[in-house]
Design a protein around this motif. Structure first.
Motif, PDB file in Angstrom:
ATOM      1  N   ILE A   1       0.871  -1.172   0.000  1.00 34.53           N
ATOM      2  CA  ILE A   1       0.000   0.000   0.000  1.00 34.53           C
ATOM      3  C   ILE A   1       0.907   1.221   0.000  1.00 34.53           C
ATOM      4  O   ILE A   1       1.755   1.363   0.886  1.00 34.53           O
ATOM      5  CB  ILE A   1      -0.927   0.010   1.226  1.00 34.53           C
TER       6      ILE A   1
ATOM      7  N   LEU B   1      -2.375   2.708  -6.740  1.00 37.15           N
ATOM      8  CA  LEU B   1      -3.411   1.804  -6.278  1.00 37.15           C
ATOM      9  C   LEU B   1      -4.352   1.407  -7.407  1.00 37.15           C
ATOM     10  O   LEU B   1      -4.689   0.231  -7.572  1.00 37.15           O
ATOM     11  CB  LEU B   1      -4.207   2.448  -5.149  1.00 37.15           C
TER      12      LEU B   1
ATOM     13  N   HIS C   1      -7.650  -2.396  -0.704  1.00 38.69           N
ATOM     14  CA  HIS C   1      -7.615  -1.061  -1.285  1.00 38.69           C
ATOM     15  C   HIS C   1      -9.003  -0.479  -1.528  1.00 38.69           C
ATOM     16  O   HIS C   1      -9.114   0.594  -2.107  1.00 38.69           O
ATOM     17  CB  HIS C   1      -6.833  -1.082  -2.600  1.00 38.69           C
TER      18      HIS C   1
END
Length: 224
Positions: free
Chosen positions: A119, A138, A181
């Protein structure tokens, strides 16, 4: 053992100040290739500083694929040296929908186990010179993956990557990233992932809290 790719670059950096949105933080995000053999222990690459995850053995080593570099170089219109995304190991290897959580990889003398997708943080925007870089990263799905170190040893550029054992749950890095996410992941997919046997404790705790919030919201909407 199955040939699973090759190690292209070993990248390291020392902790240093970085200005991030007006705040000075100490980070080891800036990494550059090192040509010689480097030792890896359970804490990660020896001689490399990784400040944010120093106490998390499940994020000891970050791998990022050369194929992603090729795409980013085209999208950003610039050459990108290995280590630009803060990874210790730049690899020529399988992508996120091919790597399983729990896969065991032999690189040089080192045995790694894939634990979770990466992340991104605000430091990526500074390093790449693009304010929207974390969100683009992302959305792209080109997130790379972390490993824990099961067997310390030495590795060097050019080492083969061998697949020693497949992850037991059939859960790909891409599938886990798709849930981690998203603020509101698919409940069925979330339940499936929480049933996996090899999730890192911190990841499982995060997803368990998310599942609880989603269940509470459903009860609230239904009037229970």
């Amino acid at each position: 053992m199955i040939y699973f790719g090759a190690l292209l670059s070993v990248n390291a950096g020392l902790a240093a100040p970085m200005s991030v949105q007006g705040e000075t933080v100490i980070t080891g995000f800036v990494k550059r290739p090192t040509p010689s053999a480097r030792r890896v222990d359970v804490g990660g690459l020896v001689g490399d500083d990784h400040v944010d995850d120093v106490d998390d053995p499940d994020r000891a080593v970050l791998l990022y694929q050369r194929a992603h570099y090729d795409v980013w170089a085209e999208e950003l219109g610039r050459d990108l040296a290995p280590g630009m995304f803060g990874e210790q190991l730049t690899v020529d290897g399988p992508l996120e929908d091919e790597i399983l959580i729990g896969d065991r990889l032999a690189v040089g003398d080192v045995l790694l186990e894939v634990t979770q997708p990466r992340i991104p943080c605000r430091k990526m925007a500074v390093r790449l010179g693009a304010e929207d870089m974390p969100m683009r990263y992302l959305r792209s799905g080109r997130v790379g993956f972390f490993c824990k170190v099961l067997q310390p040893g030495e590795l060097r550029p050019g080492d083969a990557i061998g697949l020693v054992r497949r992850g037991p749950d059939g859960l790909t890095v891409a599938e886990l990233a798709g849930v981690l996410h998203r603020d509101e992941p698919d409940p069925g997919q979330l339940t499936k992932i929480l049933s996996a046997s090899v999730l890192p404790e911190l990841v499982r705790a995060k997803l368990t809290r998310r599942a609880a919030r989603m269940a509470a919201a459903v009860r609230s909407w239904s009037g229970d």
